[in-house]
Design a protein around this motif. Structure first.
Motif, short mmCIF file in Angstrom:
data_model
loop_
_atom_site.label_atom_id
_atom_site.label_comp_id
_atom_site.label_asym_id
_atom_site.label_seq_id
_atom_site.Cartn_x
_atom_site.Cartn_y
_atom_site.Cartn_z
N THR A 260 0.82 -1.22 0.00
CA THR A 260 0.00 0.00 0.00
C THR A 260 0.85 1.27 0.00
OG1 THR A 260 -0.14 -0.15 2.40
CG2 THR A 260 -1.98 -1.06 1.14
N SER A 261 2.16 1.13 0.27
CA SER A 261 3.01 2.33 0.25
C SER A 261 3.24 2.84 -1.17
CB SER A 261 4.36 2.02 0.91
OG SER A 261 5.07 1.05 0.15
N TYR A 262 2.95 2.02 -2.18
CA TYR A 262 3.15 2.43 -3.58
C TYR A 262 1.90 3.08 -4.16
CZ TYR A 262 7.16 -0.80 -3.61
OH TYR A 262 8.34 -1.45 -3.35
N ASP A 263 2.11 4.03 -5.07
CA ASP A 263 1.03 4.49 -5.93
C ASP A 263 1.16 3.76 -7.27
OD1 ASP A 263 -0.21 6.29 -4.19
OD2 ASP A 263 1.21 7.88 -4.70
N LEU A 264 0.03 3.52 -7.91
CA LEU A 264 0.00 2.69 -9.11
C LEU A 264 -0.64 3.46 -10.26
CD1 LEU A 264 0.25 -0.09 -10.53
CD2 LEU A 264 -1.98 -0.66 -9.52
N THR A 265 0.01 3.43 -11.41
CA THR A 265 -0.53 4.02 -12.64
C THR A 265 -0.57 2.96 -13.73
OG1 THR A 265 0.40 6.19 -12.10
CG2 THR A 265 -0.20 5.80 -14.40
N ILE A 266 -1.70 2.86 -14.38
CA ILE A 266 -1.86 1.93 -15.50
C ILE A 266 -2.02 2.74 -16.77
CG2 ILE A 266 -3.42 0.25 -16.57
CD1 ILE A 266 -1.81 -0.79 -14.17
N LYS A 267 -1.20 2.44 -17.77
CA LYS A 267 -1.36 3.02 -19.10
C LYS A 267 -1.59 1.86 -20.05
CE LYS A 267 1.12 6.36 -22.01
NZ LYS A 267 2.39 7.13 -22.04
N LEU A 268 -2.72 1.86 -20.72
CA LEU A 268 -3.08 0.73 -21.56
C LEU A 268 -3.42 1.22 -22.96
CD1 LEU A 268 -3.67 -2.34 -21.74
CD2 LEU A 268 -6.05 -1.78 -21.20
N TYR A 269 -2.67 0.67 -23.94
CA TYR A 269 -2.90 0.99 -25.36
C TYR A 269 -3.74 -0.11 -25.98
CZ TYR A 269 0.91 4.43 -25.39
OH TYR A 269 1.70 5.52 -25.17
N GLU A 270 -4.84 0.26 -26.61
CA GLU A 270 -5.62 -0.71 -27.38
C GLU A 270 -5.15 -0.73 -28.83
OE1 GLU A 270 -10.06 -1.92 -26.90
OE2 GLU A 270 -9.99 -0.17 -28.20
N THR A 271 -4.76 0.43 -29.32
CA THR A 271 -4.10 0.56 -30.62
C THR A 271 -2.93 1.51 -30.39
OG1 THR A 271 -5.22 2.57 -31.38
CG2 THR A 271 -6.42 0.48 -31.68
N PRO A 272 -2.03 1.63 -31.37
CA PRO A 272 -0.91 2.55 -31.16
C PRO A 272 -1.35 3.99 -30.87
CG PRO A 272 -0.43 1.10 -32.99
CD PRO A 272 -1.88 0.85 -32.62
N ARG A 273 -2.58 4.33 -31.25
CA ARG A 273 -3.03 5.71 -31.07
C ARG A 273 -4.09 5.90 -30.02
NH1 ARG A 273 -3.17 7.02 -37.53
NH2 ARG A 273 -0.93 7.28 -37.76
N ASN A 274 -4.68 4.80 -29.55
CA ASN A 274 -5.74 4.91 -28.53
C ASN A 274 -5.27 4.28 -27.22
OD1 ASN A 274 -7.34 5.92 -30.55
ND2 ASN A 274 -8.56 4.07 -30.81
N PHE A 275 -5.24 5.08 -26.17
CA PHE A 275 -4.80 4.54 -24.88
C PHE A 275 -5.45 5.31 -23.75
CE2 PHE A 275 -1.78 7.89 -23.66
CZ PHE A 275 -1.47 8.48 -24.89
N VAL A 276 -5.45 4.69 -22.58
CA VAL A 276 -5.98 5.34 -21.38
C VAL A 276 -4.95 5.24 -20.26
CG1 VAL A 276 -8.36 4.74 -22.00
CG2 VAL A 276 -7.12 3.32 -20.40
N ILE A 277 -5.05 6.19 -19.36
CA ILE A 277 -4.22 6.20 -18.16
C ILE A 277 -5.16 6.19 -16.97
CG2 ILE A 277 -2.58 7.53 -16.78
CD1 ILE A 277 -1.50 8.67 -19.45
#
Ligand code: NI
Length: 136
Positions: A115-132
Protein backbone atom coordinates in the motif's frame (compact mmCIF):
# COMPACT_ATOMS: atom_id res chain seq x y z
CA UNK A 1 12.17 11.95 -3.12
CA UNK A 2 9.66 10.02 -5.13
CA UNK A 3 10.16 8.19 -8.43
CA UNK A 4 8.12 6.04 -10.75
CA UNK A 5 9.39 2.74 -12.09
CA UNK A 6 7.70 1.37 -15.22
CA UNK A 7 7.35 -2.15 -16.50
CA UNK A 8 5.96 -2.83 -19.97
CA UNK A 9 3.88 -5.84 -20.85
CA UNK A 10 1.81 -7.06 -23.75
CA UNK A 11 -1.17 -9.26 -24.44
CA UNK A 12 -3.35 -10.16 -27.41
CA UNK A 13 -7.01 -10.57 -26.71
CA UNK A 14 -10.37 -10.70 -28.47
CA UNK A 15 -13.44 -8.77 -27.49
CA UNK A 16 -16.79 -7.50 -28.57
CA UNK A 17 -18.23 -4.22 -27.36
CA UNK A 18 -21.98 -4.19 -26.96
CA UNK A 19 -24.79 -3.29 -24.65
CA UNK A 20 -27.14 -6.24 -24.22
CA UNK A 21 -30.06 -3.89 -23.70
CA UNK A 22 -29.64 -2.39 -27.18
CA UNK A 23 -30.50 -3.89 -30.56
CA UNK A 24 -27.85 -4.71 -33.16
CA UNK A 25 -28.27 -1.48 -35.10
CA UNK A 26 -27.77 0.69 -32.03
CA UNK A 27 -24.77 -1.38 -30.93
CA UNK A 28 -23.35 -1.06 -34.44
CA UNK A 29 -23.98 2.70 -34.42
CA UNK A 30 -22.26 3.24 -31.08
CA UNK A 31 -19.47 0.65 -31.11
CA UNK A 32 -18.85 0.27 -34.86
CA UNK A 33 -16.45 -2.48 -35.87
CA UNK A 34 -15.78 -3.27 -32.21
CA UNK A 35 -19.36 -4.58 -32.01
CA UNK A 36 -18.77 -7.38 -34.55
CA UNK A 37 -20.73 -10.36 -33.12
CA UNK A 38 -17.89 -12.69 -34.15
CA UNK A 39 -15.35 -10.79 -32.02
CA UNK A 40 -12.01 -9.34 -33.13
CA UNK A 41 -8.59 -8.93 -31.59
CA UNK A 42 -6.32 -6.18 -30.36
CA UNK A 43 -2.64 -6.10 -29.45
CA UNK A 44 -2.77 -4.47 -26.04
CA UNK A 45 0.34 -2.73 -24.77
CA UNK A 46 0.50 -2.16 -21.04
CA UNK A 47 2.71 0.16 -19.02
CA UNK A 48 2.59 -0.30 -15.28
CA UNK A 49 3.99 2.57 -13.22
CA UNK A 50 4.84 2.10 -9.56
CA UNK A 51 5.59 5.26 -7.60
CA UNK A 52 7.48 5.23 -4.32
CA UNK A 53 10.84 5.90 -2.75
CA UNK A 54 14.22 4.22 -3.09
CA UNK A 55 14.88 1.64 -0.42
CA UNK A 56 18.31 2.49 1.06
CA UNK A 57 19.41 -1.12 1.53
CA UNK A 58 18.75 -2.20 -2.07
CA UNK A 59 18.68 0.97 -4.14
CA UNK A 60 15.39 -0.37 -5.53
CA UNK A 61 12.01 1.29 -5.47
CA UNK A 62 10.51 -2.12 -6.20
CA UNK A 63 12.11 -5.38 -7.21
CA UNK A 64 11.38 -5.50 -10.95
CA UNK A 65 11.52 -9.30 -10.99
CA UNK A 66 8.67 -9.32 -8.49
CA UNK A 67 6.72 -6.70 -10.45
CA UNK A 68 7.25 -8.72 -13.63
CA UNK A 69 5.91 -11.84 -11.90
CA UNK A 70 2.83 -10.02 -10.57
CA UNK A 71 2.02 -8.61 -14.03
CA UNK A 72 2.49 -12.04 -15.61
CA UNK A 73 0.23 -13.79 -13.12
CA UNK A 74 -2.46 -11.13 -12.82
CA UNK A 75 -2.63 -9.87 -16.41
CA UNK A 76 -0.73 -11.87 -19.04
CA UNK A 77 -1.68 -15.34 -17.82
CA UNK A 78 -5.32 -14.33 -17.45
CA UNK A 79 -5.83 -12.15 -20.55
CA UNK A 80 -3.33 -13.21 -23.22
CA UNK A 81 -4.91 -15.10 -26.15
CA UNK A 82 -8.28 -15.01 -24.41
CA UNK A 83 -11.70 -13.89 -25.45
CA UNK A 84 -12.25 -11.22 -22.81
CA UNK A 85 -16.06 -11.39 -22.96
CA UNK A 86 -16.24 -15.18 -22.66
CA UNK A 87 -13.15 -16.22 -20.74
CA UNK A 88 -12.35 -13.46 -18.26
CA UNK A 89 -14.86 -13.38 -15.40
CA UNK A 90 -14.52 -9.63 -14.83
CA UNK A 91 -16.01 -8.98 -18.30
CA UNK A 92 -18.99 -11.31 -18.17
CA UNK A 93 -21.16 -8.31 -17.41
CA UNK A 94 -18.70 -5.44 -17.95
CA UNK A 95 -18.09 -4.10 -21.44
CA UNK A 96 -14.39 -4.78 -22.25
CA UNK A 97 -13.57 -1.28 -23.43
CA UNK A 98 -9.99 -0.13 -23.04
CA UNK A 99 -11.24 2.07 -20.18
CA UNK A 100 -12.77 -0.86 -18.29
CA UNK A 101 -9.82 -3.14 -19.00
CA UNK A 102 -7.47 -0.53 -17.52
CA UNK A 103 -9.59 -0.27 -14.37
CA UNK A 104 -9.75 -4.06 -13.99
CA UNK A 105 -5.96 -4.34 -14.39
CA UNK A 106 -5.41 -1.54 -11.88
CA UNK A 107 -7.63 -3.30 -9.32
CA UNK A 108 -5.90 -6.64 -9.80
CA UNK A 109 -2.40 -5.19 -9.48
CA UNK A 110 -3.34 -2.85 -6.64
CA UNK A 111 -4.37 -5.88 -4.59
CA UNK A 112 -0.89 -7.40 -5.02
CA UNK A 113 1.24 -4.34 -4.31
CA UNK A 114 2.28 -2.87 -0.99
CA UNK A 115 0.00 0.00 0.00
CA UNK A 116 3.01 2.33 0.25
CA UNK A 117 3.15 2.43 -3.58
CA UNK A 118 1.03 4.49 -5.93
CA UNK A 119 0.00 2.69 -9.11
CA UNK A 120 -0.53 4.02 -12.64
CA UNK A 121 -1.86 1.93 -15.50
CA UNK A 122 -1.36 3.02 -19.10
CA UNK A 123 -3.08 0.73 -21.56
CA UNK A 124 -2.90 0.99 -25.36
CA UNK A 125 -5.62 -0.71 -27.38
CA UNK A 126 -4.10 0.56 -30.62
CA UNK A 127 -0.91 2.55 -31.16
CA UNK A 128 -3.03 5.71 -31.07
CA UNK A 129 -5.74 4.91 -28.53
CA UNK A 130 -4.80 4.54 -24.88
CA UNK A 131 -5.98 5.34 -21.38
CA UNK A 132 -4.22 6.20 -18.16
CA UNK A 133 -5.75 5.24 -14.82
CA UNK A 134 -4.34 6.13 -11.42
CA UNK A 135 -7.18 4.89 -9.23
CA UNK A 136 -8.78 8.26 -8.69
NI1 NI B 1 -12.14 -3.55 -30.45
Amino acid sequence: MSLTVYRKAHFNAAHRLYNKDWDDSRNQAVFGKCSNPNYHGHNYELEVGVTGTIHPETGFLINLDELKKIIKEEVEDQFDHKNLNLEVPEFRTLNPTVENIAVVIWNKLRAKLDTSYDLTIKLYETPRNFVIYTGE
